[in-house]
Scaffold this motif. Structure first.
Motif, PDB file in Angstrom:
ATOM      1  N   UNK A 235       0.853  -1.183   0.000  1.00  0.00           N
ATOM      2  CA  UNK A 235       0.000   0.000   0.000  1.00  0.00           C
ATOM      3  C   UNK A 235       0.891   1.236   0.000  1.00  0.00           C
ATOM      4  N   UNK A 236       0.711   2.072  -0.979  1.00  0.00           N
ATOM      5  CA  UNK A 236       1.486   3.303  -1.039  1.00  0.00           C
ATOM      6  C   UNK A 236       0.699   4.413  -0.368  1.00  0.00           C
ATOM      7  N   UNK A 237       1.346   5.162   0.488  1.00  0.00           N
ATOM      8  CA  UNK A 237       0.617   6.230   1.170  1.00  0.00           C
ATOM      9  C   UNK A 237       0.200   7.334   0.188  1.00  0.00           C
ATOM     10  N   UNK A 238      -0.952   7.883   0.431  1.00  0.00           N
ATOM     11  CA  UNK A 238      -1.451   8.976  -0.408  1.00  0.00           C
ATOM     12  C   UNK A 238      -0.892  10.272   0.116  1.00  0.00           C
ATOM     13  N   UNK A 239      -0.216  10.965  -0.737  1.00  0.00           N
ATOM     14  CA  UNK A 239       0.348  12.258  -0.335  1.00  0.00           C
ATOM     15  C   UNK A 239      -0.691  13.348  -0.563  1.00  0.00           C
TER      16      UNK A 239
END
Length: 182
Positions: free
Chosen positions: A177-181
């Protein structure tokens, strides 16, 4: 899913086909047959690791991190079929480009091996007759293609089963899961 089957199957077939071409032409006669076979099947496993990659990518991107066993197996088997066809065609191209006479070389090696063991004249005559039958069968391109396809396809089935069995568990190597910036 058809696009994934074709793409990953083409990759698997090209990797295994090119490796087979190199293994049959470059070190031919310099390595023991057992070593050549082990290297051949190891490269098939490396090439067919595309099945695992395809199933994982399909599970993580298209299906939200969950895939059932049968769809995963179907995807793997599709890749195995395409890869096997490309592999068989690569064998035909390798033989044509290198003017290989594989079946005659194999038959002569088998007969020489039995002579070296001290086989009787009757046993050598029976082996020679058997090798002549094999030469006649191998001259048929459909027989040759199916024989070559059957070298790699069972490996693909095993990799497909393992991939489907492992990746059906969504906790096994979950998608990152890539963090949402913001």
């Amino acid at each position: 899913m058809l696009r994934k089957i074709l793409t990953y199957g083409l990759a698997a077939g090209l990797i295994s086909g090119l490796a087979m071409g190199v293994l049959t032409t470059v070190p031919h006669g310099h390595l023991p047959m057992a070593v050549e076979m082990a290297l051949g099947y190891a490269t098939m496993l490396v090439a067919l690791s595309t099945i695992f990659l395809a199933v994982k990518r399909h599970r993580d991107t298209a299906l939200g991190g969950v895939i059932r066993f049968w769809p995963a197996l179907f995807l793997g088997l599709g890749i195995s079929v395409v890869g096997g066809v490309i592999y068989a065609l690569a064998w035909e191209v390798t033989q044509a480009l290198n003017h290989m006479d594989y079946v005659n070389d194999y038959a002569q090696a088998m007969i020489s091996q039995e002579k070296a063991k001290g086989a009787s004249d009757e046993a050598l005559a029976a082996l020679t007759a058997e090798m002549d039958k094999m030469r006649a069968k191998y001259a048929n391109p459909f027989y040759r293609l199916s024989l070559t396809f059957n070298e790699i396809f069972p490996v693909g089935v095993l990799v497909s089963l393992a991939s489907a069995g492992l990746l059906r568990n969504s906790r096994f190597w979950p998608a990152r899961r890539t963090p949402v910036l913001a």
